[in-house]
Structure formats: structure tokens, C-alpha cells
Design a protein around this motif. Structure first.
Motif, PDB file in Angstrom:
ATOM      1  N   ALA A  43     -28.112  -3.293 -21.407  1.00  0.00           N
ATOM      2  CA  ALA A  43     -27.314  -2.752 -20.306  1.00  0.00           C
ATOM      3  C   ALA A  43     -27.474  -1.241 -20.182  1.00  0.00           C
ATOM      4  O   ALA A  43     -27.487  -0.705 -19.077  1.00  0.00           O
ATOM      5  CB  ALA A  43     -25.846  -3.105 -20.514  1.00  0.00           C
ATOM      6  N   LEU A  44     -27.640  -0.553 -21.318  1.00  0.00           N
ATOM      7  CA  LEU A  44     -27.624   0.905 -21.233  1.00  0.00           C
ATOM      8  C   LEU A  44     -28.941   1.494 -20.735  1.00  0.00           C
ATOM      9  O   LEU A  44     -29.021   2.699 -20.508  1.00  0.00           O
ATOM     10  CB  LEU A  44     -27.231   1.512 -22.576  1.00  0.00           C
ATOM     11  N   ALA A 219     -21.662   2.377 -14.125  1.00  0.00           N
ATOM     12  CA  ALA A 219     -20.508   1.489 -14.244  1.00  0.00           C
ATOM     13  C   ALA A 219     -20.659   0.292 -13.318  1.00  0.00           C
ATOM     14  O   ALA A 219     -20.336  -0.841 -13.677  1.00  0.00           O
ATOM     15  CB  ALA A 219     -19.234   2.255 -13.904  1.00  0.00           C
ATOM     16  N   ILE A 222     -23.024  -2.225 -14.871  1.00  0.00           N
ATOM     17  CA  ILE A 222     -22.657  -2.869 -16.142  1.00  0.00           C
ATOM     18  C   ILE A 222     -21.351  -3.650 -16.049  1.00  0.00           C
ATOM     19  O   ILE A 222     -21.278  -4.800 -16.490  1.00  0.00           O
ATOM     20  CB  ILE A 222     -22.550  -1.819 -17.273  1.00  0.00           C
ATOM     21  N   ILE A 223     -20.307  -3.043 -15.474  1.00  0.00           N
ATOM     22  CA  ILE A 223     -18.987  -3.682 -15.546  1.00  0.00           C
ATOM     23  C   ILE A 223     -18.948  -5.040 -14.826  1.00  0.00           C
ATOM     24  O   ILE A 223     -18.451  -6.010 -15.403  1.00  0.00           O
ATOM     25  CB  ILE A 223     -17.889  -2.721 -15.023  1.00  0.00           C
ATOM     26  N   VAL A 226     -20.565  -7.889 -16.946  1.00  0.00           N
ATOM     27  CA  VAL A 226     -19.764  -8.151 -18.153  1.00  0.00           C
ATOM     28  C   VAL A 226     -18.514  -8.936 -17.768  1.00  0.00           C
ATOM     29  O   VAL A 226     -18.116  -9.887 -18.447  1.00  0.00           O
ATOM     30  CB  VAL A 226     -19.386  -6.824 -18.842  1.00  0.00           C
TER      31      VAL A 226
ATOM     32  N   GLY B  92     -23.918  -2.505 -26.606  1.00  0.00           N
ATOM     33  CA  GLY B  92     -24.379  -1.634 -25.523  1.00  0.00           C
ATOM     34  C   GLY B  92     -23.540  -1.787 -24.271  1.00  0.00           C
ATOM     35  O   GLY B  92     -23.107  -0.805 -23.667  1.00  0.00           O
ATOM     36  N   ALA B  93     -23.287  -3.040 -23.886  1.00  0.00           N
ATOM     37  CA  ALA B  93     -22.507  -3.275 -22.669  1.00  0.00           C
ATOM     38  C   ALA B  93     -21.067  -2.821 -22.864  1.00  0.00           C
ATOM     39  O   ALA B  93     -20.460  -2.248 -21.951  1.00  0.00           O
ATOM     40  CB  ALA B  93     -22.550  -4.750 -22.300  1.00  0.00           C
ATOM     41  N   GLY B  96     -21.023   0.780 -22.367  1.00  0.00           N
ATOM     42  CA  GLY B  96     -21.178   1.104 -20.946  1.00  0.00           C
ATOM     43  C   GLY B  96     -19.868   0.954 -20.202  1.00  0.00           C
ATOM     44  O   GLY B  96     -19.519   1.791 -19.373  1.00  0.00           O
ATOM     45  N   VAL B  97     -19.129  -0.109 -20.508  1.00  0.00           N
ATOM     46  CA  VAL B  97     -17.851  -0.324 -19.835  1.00  0.00           C
ATOM     47  C   VAL B  97     -16.884   0.796 -20.190  1.00  0.00           C
ATOM     48  O   VAL B  97     -16.242   1.391 -19.317  1.00  0.00           O
ATOM     49  CB  VAL B  97     -17.256  -1.690 -20.238  1.00  0.00           C
ATOM     50  N   PHE B  99     -17.270   3.962 -21.677  1.00  0.00           N
ATOM     51  CA  PHE B  99     -17.431   5.390 -21.384  1.00  0.00           C
ATOM     52  C   PHE B  99     -17.477   5.676 -19.893  1.00  0.00           C
ATOM     53  O   PHE B  99     -16.992   6.719 -19.456  1.00  0.00           O
ATOM     54  CB  PHE B  99     -18.586   6.022 -22.168  1.00  0.00           C
ATOM     55  N   THR B 100     -18.007   4.755 -19.092  1.00  0.00           N
ATOM     56  CA  THR B 100     -17.979   5.024 -17.651  1.00  0.00           C
ATOM     57  C   THR B 100     -16.548   5.007 -17.137  1.00  0.00           C
ATOM     58  O   THR B 100     -16.174   5.832 -16.305  1.00  0.00           O
ATOM     59  CB  THR B 100     -18.812   3.990 -16.877  1.00  0.00           C
TER      60      THR B 100
END
Lengths: 408, 311
Positions: A43-44, A219, A222-223, A226, B92-93, B96-97, B99-100
Motif C-alpha cells: 500500500a505504501l 489516504a 489506501i483507506i 482497507v 504498511g496499510a 497508511g491509514v 498517518f494520513t
């Protein structure tokens, strides 16, 4: 509130409506095309890609001004950002493949270095005479003020293409995400599919730059995937659910930010997406926290009930308060721990079940069946009536349950 | 190399060097533990931490802001771990959740509060402001011996020097534990080393480095400082001790060269204005990493044949 409703129904003015639609479309595209990168556990990478767009924006501006143009043409800036983002992607892939450095180090290095280069170029542009009002800083955090119809068209067309490409490539991408060795064995070019996956994310980052900015576009990539993962175990549904979550977050976020002053669009969109994520994390069926807690409680109750009844059958006193409460609620014991008639019957049944299992595990050869003994499963769920009759024959005739301790 | 150098360039170069070394030391262990992106997450949550610290105290002072940023980093690490475990999501995901979202919250709070009167804006937080940290009272090298002039050194220099010293000390004190726990966590636990606490401590140390360096070089470029020098050093040697020394050397080289290129480079090409020093430091560290990837003696992956590596 009325301002919010107006904005929700696209009645809050041309610009607000344009931003809301654009953000909704962008959210959908970002959510669905970010799905496979998440499923591939990378994801990153999108973070590095987004940061690597900055030097491209700067270079494109400098180039356009040097060629005598305005320098602020959105298409030109986006094309520039796509070029450096692609270079960044290739570098990550190259470092991870060619050197001993792990992919996370490659991602971090590309992210930091490209962003640093971008900042250098921005300071160069500030020093140029044409650069004073370039406003390129808005690419960092996005800006919706002065969004043009043309910008919305860029998002709509680019987003549609990205969703379409995700849908068309879903089979190879699913294969690579879940079992890349198998994908390679049946002839897919894994490296090319990985690059395609990242290329899609890059395309969405580029078209979203103007609206939410390069730090927060991550964001949106990724969000939503997830979040979607909580609701389904099927990859092609994750695509659409992620798209829906992203679209809803984009639209609602833009509407919220239009309904009150000092609410910057990009951060609000991200926070709406995060709120949907938290709700999913807590309340999703199967994978949510609440569901897990309930599952745990049910299991705990079953264990305590069974152990309590076994204790009754063995004429032991139950001292553990939770077990007592549990059995009392079912009317199996009185509050002082003395079994009722129903309790003695249940205890006898459970005790017989235990004895049957003991015989079954002794004589039955099929470990797949006897292995299902966990002290909870009734034997009727595993063996046929004929088999149970055979166990009973070996057990001998039924013995009466001794009168309970309290009655003695 | 006279009075002007001492006045305008000496302190930024020193600050940049201390910041680079402070980040590179924990970076070595983060890279080896495959946690390089923790640095990424930490550097993004520094902004909300500083904003919240400002909201609570109402003043722009260094200590509350450092505490706020460190607090935000710890909150972020706990949240990442919680989401990873509760939601069964890959790290990783989860990062991402977290810190954004925290970054977005920071930007939102910043826009909501009246910060026009204080020196606190997003771009500054992202890009840093190394050039402005000059030593006005200096009149030449002899000022280094003049107490009155020394008293006017920028506060940032003292802070980053202290932070750097603390990190060096921590690295030395926990050296054996860090080394064992990084390469063989199971063995470390068998020896009774609190490996989990050590890992958390490492992340907190990285947060301290990020926060201290943030003042000078901005939050994003901190990532490059965490990763590039140690990553380049990793390609130079197979010994941890040597890797640390290489990384310190690369960090110093990036800081000095980066500042010099940013301050004087444009003049060589006929430009008039300096470019962002923090950005240039990150770029130089990237060039060093690139050279190490191409020519480093230990760049190859073990088990990869020469032909495959050349493909």
C-alpha cells in the motif's frame, strides 16, 4: 444545516457542485484502483508515488515558462508529474530487485529524495520572475478554490479510464496479488503486472493532485480498500466496495467543506474516509471488532456451560460465579448452586456425551473425525446414529445419575 | 571562508549535520528490521503533534512542541499496532491509514485556529527553514571564543546538538541489545532481553530524532535522512559497526554538500537566489544512495548470480 443540505443536493453554487462531483469521482477511482496495491501488501508504494509527483510539477512549470508559455497549464503540470512519478516507480522496483535493500527502504528513499528535489525546484521557481504567482504550493495540500470545468473533466475521464483498466485487469492482478509464484508459473509477466498495478495508482495520484494534494491523495488510495476488506472476502467485490467508500468519502467530504468556512476539502475528505474506516473496523460482520468480541463471548459461555454441567454430573460444587450465573439463567441450577431437575438431566446428557467421545477416540480410526473433539461439539454432529449406538453398546447399560449433593 | 561564512553558513551546516546524524543512527536499525517506513509515518504525524501542542499551550515554544510531536508519534505507533492487530491488516496499510488521517486532522485544526499571528504554517512544517538559522552576532571565527556572541547562537543548534548527543548515548548504551535483537529477536528473548520494549524504544528514539530535526529540515525530508544514509551504508559493508560509521559519514557528507550546493550552487550557474537547503540535502543523500546502488561492494542480494544481477 441548511448549508449542508444545499451542498449535498448540489444547490450551493456552481463551484461547490463541481468540486463535490469531482471529489466523488476521484474517490471512486482512487478506491478501486488502490485495491490491488493493498491486496499485494504494498500500500505504501502509493505514498512514494504521490510524493514523487512534486519534482515533475516543478520541472514542467520551468519547462513551459522556458518555452514561452504560461506555465500554469494543468495538463502540462500533470504530464510532468506523471513522468517523475513513473521514474520514481521504476527506481523503487529497480532498487528492490537489484540490490539487497528491502522494498520499504526503497519506498522511503524515493519518497524523501524526490520530495526534496521537488522542494528545491519550488524554491527555484519562487526566484523566477514568472514564478511569483505560480501557486504550485497548492499541489501539496490541494485546493478547490477556482476549480474549473476542465479540471472536473480531467478527473472524470482519467478516473473512468482507471476504473475500467482495474476492472479489465482484475484477473491477472488478483493472481499476482495472492500468489505471484503461481502467476509466474502459468506464464504471466509478474513484473509487468506489478508495474501496471502501480501505474494505475500513479495515474489516479496525478489526476487527484489538484484536488486533494499529493500528501493526502495517499489516504484515498489506501483507506477505502482497507475499509472494503472488512466487508467481503472476495477480491472483485473489494474493488467496488472500495470505490463506493472512496466515492462517498469524496462527495460527503466536499459537501461538508463547502457548507462551512475554514474546512479545507482534502483533509475533510480524508477524515470522512477515516470515519467510515473506524465504523467498519468496529462493526463489520465477521471481521469487525464487535463481531470478534461477540464470538469470543459466545465461545466463553459454551465452555463455561459445558464445564459447569460436567461438574454437576461429577457432583462437584460450582464456585465460579460466571458459570453459576450462566446455569442459573437457564434454570439448570438454583442460585445456591444446587442443580434443578432440568440441570440434572442436562448434566447427565453432557456426561454421556463425554463418555461416548472417550470411547469414540479409543476405537475409531478416522483422526479427521475424532480430531473434532474439542470438549464442546456434541457427538451427534460428528458421528452417525449407528456409530453412536456402537459406542453405547461398548459403554454398557445406562447408569442412573447419583442424587445431587444438595439433596443428600 | 571568513566572517560571512561563520555568520551565515556555519550554524546551518552544523544543524544540518547534527540532524542528519541523529536520524541516521536509529535509521540503521529501522532499515535492518524492515521498519524503514515507521520513519515515514512519524514524520507525517509531527505536524498534528505540533499543532495540538500549540492549541493546548497557546504559545510557540520549543519544548511543548517537541513534547506534542513526540506524543503524536507515540499515539501513531500505538494506533498502527492496534489497527494491525484488531483489524488483521498488514502493517504498511495500517500505517497508511493512521498517518494520513492524523496529518489531515493536523491540517484541519491548523486551518480552524487563528494561526496567522504565529509562525506556524504547513509549508514551513513540510519544507523546513535551514537557511534562516543564521548567527547574526558572529563577526568571524574569533566569535567562537566570545561568550556574548555565543549566547546569540540560534536555539535550534543547542536543541539538535543535545538530541544528537542523547541518541548517540542511547545507541552506545543499548548497543549489544540492539545488535542482538535486530538480527535474532528469538535469541534476544531467550537471553532475557526485553525485545518488544527495545523495539518500542527504538521507535520513540526515531521520533525524538524526527522531531528535533523537524525544526531545521522540515518533516518530509527527515524521511530521506532516516533512510538514505543507512541504506547506502548497508550496501558498503556486512558489519554493523562499519555500517554505522559509513552512515554517519554519508549523513555528514549529505548535510555539508547539500547546504553548500543549495547556498552557492545557483551562483555558479549565474543564478542569484539560493534554493532550499533541506531539499538539496535530501537530493544529495539520494545521489549517494544511487551511487551505492550502482557501485557499492555489497550491493547484491545473497544468492543472486552475477548474470541475473546484471539483467
Amino acid at each position: 444545516m441548511t448549508a449542508f443540505l444545499d451542498a449535498l443536493l448540489l444547490q450551493a453554487g456552481y463551484n461547490a457542485a463541481l468540486v463535490a462531483i469531482g471529489a466523488g469521482l476521484l474517490g471512486f477511482a482512487a478506491g478501486s484502483s488502490g485495491t490491488f496495491l493493498f491486496l499485494r501488501k504494498r500500500a505504501l508504494v502509493s505514498d512514494a508515488v504521490a510524493h514523487a509527483t512534486l519534482p515533475g510539477v516543478g520541472l514542467a512549470f520551468i519547462l513551459m515558462v522556458a518555452l514561452g508559455g504560461d506555465g500554469r497549464s494543468l495538463i502540462g503540470l500533470l504530464a510532468g508529474s506523471a513522468v517523475t512519478a513513473w521514474i520514481g516507480l521504476l527506481l523503487i522496483e529497480w532498487i528492490a530487485r537489484r540490490t539487497r535493500l528491502a522494498e520499504d527502504a526503497a519506498i522511503g528513499a524515493v519518497l524523501g529524495v524526490f520530495f526534496g528535489l521537488g522542494i528545491v525546484l519550488l524554491t527555484v521557481i519562487q526566484a523566477m520572475s514568472a514564478g511569483r504567482q505560480a501557486g504550485l504550493e497548492s499541489f501539496l495540500l490541494g485546493s478547490t478554490a477556482g476549480m474549473l470545468f476542465q479540471d472536473a473533466v480531467v478527473i472524470a475521464v482519467g478516473g473512468t479510464l482507471a476504473v475500467l483498466a482495474t476492472w479489465l485487469l482484475r484477473r491477472p492482478m488478483t493472481l499476482v496479488a495472492f500468489d505471484s509464484d503461481y502467476a509466474a508459473a502459468i506464464g504471466y509477466d509478474v513484473r509487468r503486472i506489478d508495474l501496471l498495478m502501480m501505474g494505475l495508482v500513479m495515474a489516479v495520484s496525478v489526476i487527484g493532485l489538484k484536488l486533494v494534494g499529493l500528501i493526502l491523495i495517499v489516504a484515498m488510495l489506501i483507506i477505502p480498500p482497507v475499509t472494503a476488506r472488512f466487508w467481503t472476502d472476495r477480491s472483485n467485490r473489494v474493488i467496488w466496495i472500495a470505490g463506493g467508500v472512496g466515492g462517498a468519502a469524496g462527495y460527503l467530504g466536499a459537501v461538508l467543506s463547502a457548507s462551512a468556512p475554514d474546512l479545507p476539502t482534502g483533509p475533510i475528505i480524508v477524515l470522512v474516509a477515516a470515519a467510515i474506516f473506524v465504523v467498519s473496523l468496529l462493526f463489520a460482520p465477521e471481521r469487525g471488532v464487535l463481531a470478534a468480541v461477540l464470538r469470543h463471548r459466545r465461545f466463553q459461555a459454551r465452555v463455561h456451560r459445558r464445564q459447569g454441567l460436567l461438574a454437576l454430573a461429577a457432583q462437584h460444587l460450582i464456585r465460579e460465579p460466571y458459570t453459576l450465573r450462566l446455569l442459573a439463567r437457564e434454570g439448570l441450577v438454583r442460585p445456591d448452586g444446587v442443580p434443578t431437575e432440568a440441570g440434572r438431566a442436562q448434566a447427565a446428557k453432557i456426561a454421556r456425551d463425554e463418555r461416548r467421545w472417550a470411547v469414540a477416540r479409543e476405537i475409531h480410526q478416522d483422526a479427521g473425525l475424532t480430531g473434532r473433539y474439542d470438549g464442546l461439539t456434541p457427538i451427534e454432529e460428528v458421528f452417525t446414529t449407528d456409530e453412536i449406538a456402537e459406542f453405547d453398546r461398548r459403554l454398557g447399560p445406562p447408569v442412573p445419575v447419583n442424587p445431587a449433593v444438595g439433596d443428600a | 571562508m571568513g566572517a560571512e561564512f561563520v555568520q551565515f553558513s556555519l550554524t546551518p551546516i552544523l544543524i544540518g549535520t547534527f540532524a542528519a546524524i541523529a536520524c541516521a543512527l536509529p535509521g540503521n536499525f529501522l532499515i535492518l528490521r524492515r521498519q524503514a517506513l515507521i520513519g515515514d509515518a512519524i514524520s507525517h504525524v509531527v505536524l498534528p503533534g505540533i499543532v495540538v501542542a500549540f492549541l493546548i499551550t497557546g504559545i510557540v515554544a520549543a519544548i511543548p512542541m517537541l513534547l506534542g510531536a513526540a506524543g503524536a508519534a507515540i499515539v501513531a505507533v500505538i494506533l498502527i499496532e492496534a489497527i494491525r492487530r484488531l483489524g488483521n491488516i498488514e502493517p504498511g496499510a495500517a500505517m497508511g491509514v493512521v498517518f494520513t488521517t492524523m496529518f489531515a486532522a493536523g491540517v484541519l485544526i491548523l486551518e480552524q485556529t487563528d494561526t496567522s499571528r504565529v509562525h506556524l504554517d504547513v509549508e514551513h512544517a513540510l519544507m523546513g527553514n535551514l537557511e534562516s538559522l543564521v548567527w547574526f552576532r558572529a563577526e568571524g571565527w574569533h566569535s567562537l571564543l566570545d561568550p556574548a556572541a555565543l549566547a546569540t547562537l540560534p536555539d535550534e543548534l543547542g536543541r539538535i546538538a543535545v538530541a544528537c548527543a542523547i541518541i548517540v548515548a542511547l545507541t552506545l548504551v543499548f548497543w549489544r541489545w540492539l545488535k542482538i535483537a535486530t538480527f535474532d529477536e528469538g535469541f534476544a528473548q531467550a537471553l532475557g532481553i526485553p525485545a518488544a520494549a527495545l523495539g518500542f524504544g527504538l521507535v520513540v528514539t526515531a521520533a525524538i530524532a524526527a522531531v528535533a530535526a523537524f525544526d531545521a529540515v522540515g518533516s518530509i525530508i527527515v524521511i530521506a535522512m532516516f533512510i538514505c544514509p543507512p541504506a547506502a551504508a548497508r550496501l558498503m559493508t556486512n558489519r554493523l559497526e562499519h555500517q554505522i560509521w559509513w552512515s554517519v559519514a554519508f549523513a555528514t557528507l549529505s548535510a555539508v554538500l547539500g547546504y553548500v550546493f543549495a547556498g552557492y550552487g545557483p551562483l555558479w550557474f549565474g543564478g542569484e537566489n539560493a534554493v532550499s537547503a533541506a531539499g538539496m540535502i535530501a537530493a544529495v543523500s539520494g545521489v549517494i544512495l544511487g551511487l551505492a546502488c550502482l557501485y557499492g561492494p555489497h550491493r547484491g542480494r545473497v544468492g543472486v548470480g552475477k548474470e541475473e544481477a546484471a539483467a
